[in-house]
Scaffold this active site. Structure first.
Site, PDB file in Angstrom:
ATOM      1  N   GLY A  82     -19.888   3.505  -5.656  1.00 38.26           N
ATOM      2  CA  GLY A  82     -19.055   2.307  -5.022  1.00 38.26           C
ATOM      3  C   GLY A  82     -19.779   0.965  -5.113  1.00 38.26           C
ATOM      4  N   GLU A 129     -21.396  10.347   1.487  1.00 38.27           N
ATOM      5  CA  GLU A 129     -20.952   9.372   2.697  1.00 38.27           C
ATOM      6  C   GLU A 129     -20.843  10.260   4.155  1.00 38.27           C
ATOM      7  OE1 GLU A 129     -17.396   7.624   0.951  1.00 38.27           O
ATOM      8  OE2 GLU A 129     -18.873   6.500  -0.465  1.00 38.27           O
ATOM      9  N   SER A 186     -18.991   5.161  -9.430  1.00 38.11           N
ATOM     10  CA  SER A 186     -18.553   3.972 -10.124  1.00 38.11           C
ATOM     11  C   SER A 186     -17.686   4.228 -11.591  1.00 38.11           C
ATOM     12  CB  SER A 186     -19.640   2.982 -10.445  1.00 38.11           C
ATOM     13  OG  SER A 186     -19.900   2.277  -9.137  1.00 38.11           O
ATOM     14  N   LYS A 204     -10.801   8.469  -0.329  1.00 38.66           N
ATOM     15  CA  LYS A 204     -11.816   8.116   0.788  1.00 38.66           C
ATOM     16  C   LYS A 204     -10.957   7.556   2.075  1.00 38.66           C
ATOM     17  CE  LYS A 204     -15.607   7.373  -2.109  1.00 38.66           C
ATOM     18  NZ  LYS A 204     -16.650   6.572  -2.654  1.00 38.66           N
ATOM     19  N   ASN A 206     -10.765  10.786  -5.413  1.00 41.00           N
ATOM     20  CA  ASN A 206     -11.302  10.687  -3.739  1.00 41.00           C
ATOM     21  C   ASN A 206     -10.927   9.136  -3.428  1.00 41.00           C
ATOM     22  OD1 ASN A 206     -12.735  10.829  -1.572  1.00 41.00           O
ATOM     23  ND2 ASN A 206     -14.524  10.646  -2.282  1.00 41.00           N
ATOM     24  N   HIS A 257     -20.000  15.296   0.353  1.00 39.12           N
ATOM     25  CA  HIS A 257     -20.215  14.015   0.070  1.00 39.12           C
ATOM     26  C   HIS A 257     -21.208  13.251   0.659  1.00 39.12           C
ATOM     27  CE1 HIS A 257     -18.896   9.902  -1.153  1.00 39.12           C
ATOM     28  NE2 HIS A 257     -18.165  10.571  -2.154  1.00 39.12           N
ATOM     29  N   GLU A 285     -23.323  13.127  -7.991  1.00 38.47           N
ATOM     30  CA  GLU A 285     -22.997  11.741  -7.596  1.00 38.47           C
ATOM     31  C   GLU A 285     -24.078  11.142  -7.228  1.00 38.47           C
ATOM     32  OE1 GLU A 285     -18.470  11.302  -6.696  1.00 38.47           O
ATOM     33  OE2 GLU A 285     -19.450  11.773  -4.746  1.00 38.47           O
TER      34      GLU A 285
HETATM   35  P1  PGA Z   1     -16.909   5.508  -6.620  1.00 35.75           P
HETATM   36  O1  PGA Z   1     -16.808   6.748  -5.741  1.00 35.75           O
HETATM   37  O2  PGA Z   1     -15.854   5.977  -7.869  1.00 35.75           O
HETATM   38  O3  PGA Z   1     -15.971   4.475  -5.716  1.00 35.75           O
HETATM   39  O4  PGA Z   1     -18.069   4.963  -6.820  1.00 35.75           O
HETATM   40  C1  PGA Z   1     -17.072   8.006  -6.083  1.00 35.75           C
HETATM   41  C2  PGA Z   1     -17.045   8.859  -4.998  1.00 35.75           C
HETATM   42  O5  PGA Z   1     -17.650   8.549  -3.900  1.00 35.75           O
HETATM   43  O6  PGA Z   1     -16.650  10.019  -5.097  1.00 35.75           O
END
Ligand code: PGA
Length: 260
Positions: free
Chosen positions: A175, A96, A215, A11, A9, A94, A169
């Site tokens: 992140g 976010e 992460s 983003k 992803n 997601h 997640e």
């Molecule tokens: P990250 O994001 O690996 O940077 O923690 C994962 C995600 O949001 O799908």
């Protein structure tokens, strides 16, 4: 047998040129990795260019979001009808989107239905926030998110089983550089599978892929992927680095290849 699955992803990162460069850097090596379904999810504006680059390869393409209507006066939005010409997957729900853009469970449900109706495969994300985790509400939150997102989707639509991927997640791990432990993630994923079995049936629940995300790096992927419950990973930050992403997919292929 569930085919292991790793999606990147990206983003809101990479210009079209940068996205093409990243694909160029990983294309040949990633293409050759067998036994794992590999999906790249770049920003909308790069989908067409990357779709061309991936032609004839074993790498699949996904979008990061979509609107639930098919078309109409929704300035700035992208629909499942548009995406299905370009990609096979779409990330939905997601955290976010839920927490920065006010996406509700009902909206996620409409999106999942629209995607399935158009033959797009949703990668449905669920996960609890830090305070929910700390107050022991993980099960309640995840149950609510899964049942709301899949509300009204009939088990008779057998293709649902093949077309849906779920990603657990935990919001506190995204992140953050602080991942869940493999055991923690596997326990919640087991719970999600049991919710799917209640919602539809055991066979469907057993055949669906459920990923861990938050992460994930080349240093910790083994911890997750060595759990039989965890079918792969949704990778954010680490998917932007060619070597990192290739290493994650390679390790996934190696570990999942071994008989349990
Ligand atoms: P990250 O994001 O690996 O940077 O923690 C994962 C995600 O949001 O799908």
């Amino acid at each position: 047998m569930r085919v292991p699955f790793v999606a990147g992803n990206w983003k809101m990162n990479t210009t079209v040129t940068e996205a093409e460069e990243l694909v160029y850097d990983i294309l040949d090596t990633l293409d050759r990795i067998k036994g794992v379904e590999k999906v790249l999810c770049p920003p909308f504006v790069s989908l067409a260019a990357i779709n061309m680059m991936l032609q004839g390869s074993s790498i699949k393409l996904g979008a990061q979001n979509m609107h639930f209507e098919i078309k109409g006066a929704y300035t700035g939005e992208i629909s499942s009808l548009m995406l299905r010409e370009l990609c096979e997957f779409v990330i939905l729900g997601h955290s976010e989107r839920r927490w920065y853009f006010g996406e509700t469970g009902e909206m996620v449900n409409k999106k999942v239905k629209a995607a399935l109706n158009q033959g797009l495969k949703p990668i449905l994300c669920v996960g609890e926030r830090l305070e929910e985790n700390e107050t022991g509400r993980t099960e309640e939150v995840v149950r609510e998110q899964v049942t709301t997102a899949l509300n009204g989707i009939k088990p008779t639509v057998l293709s649902v089983a093949k077309n849906l991927v779920v990603a657990y997640e935990p919001v506190w791990a995204i992140g953050a550089g602080k991942a869940a432990s493999g055991k923690q993630a596997a326990a919640t994923i087991k719970l999600i599978r049991s919710i799917l079995a209640e919602l539809w049936n055991k066979d469907i629940a057993q055949s669906l892929r459920i990923l861990y995300g938050g992460s994930v790096t080349s240093n910790n992927i083994v911890e997750f992927i060595s759990q039989p419950e965890i079918d792969g990973a949704l990778v954010g930050g680490a998917s932007l680095k060619a070597e990192e992403f290739l290493s994650i997919v390679n390790q996934t292929a190696e570990i999942k290849e071994k008989p349990v």
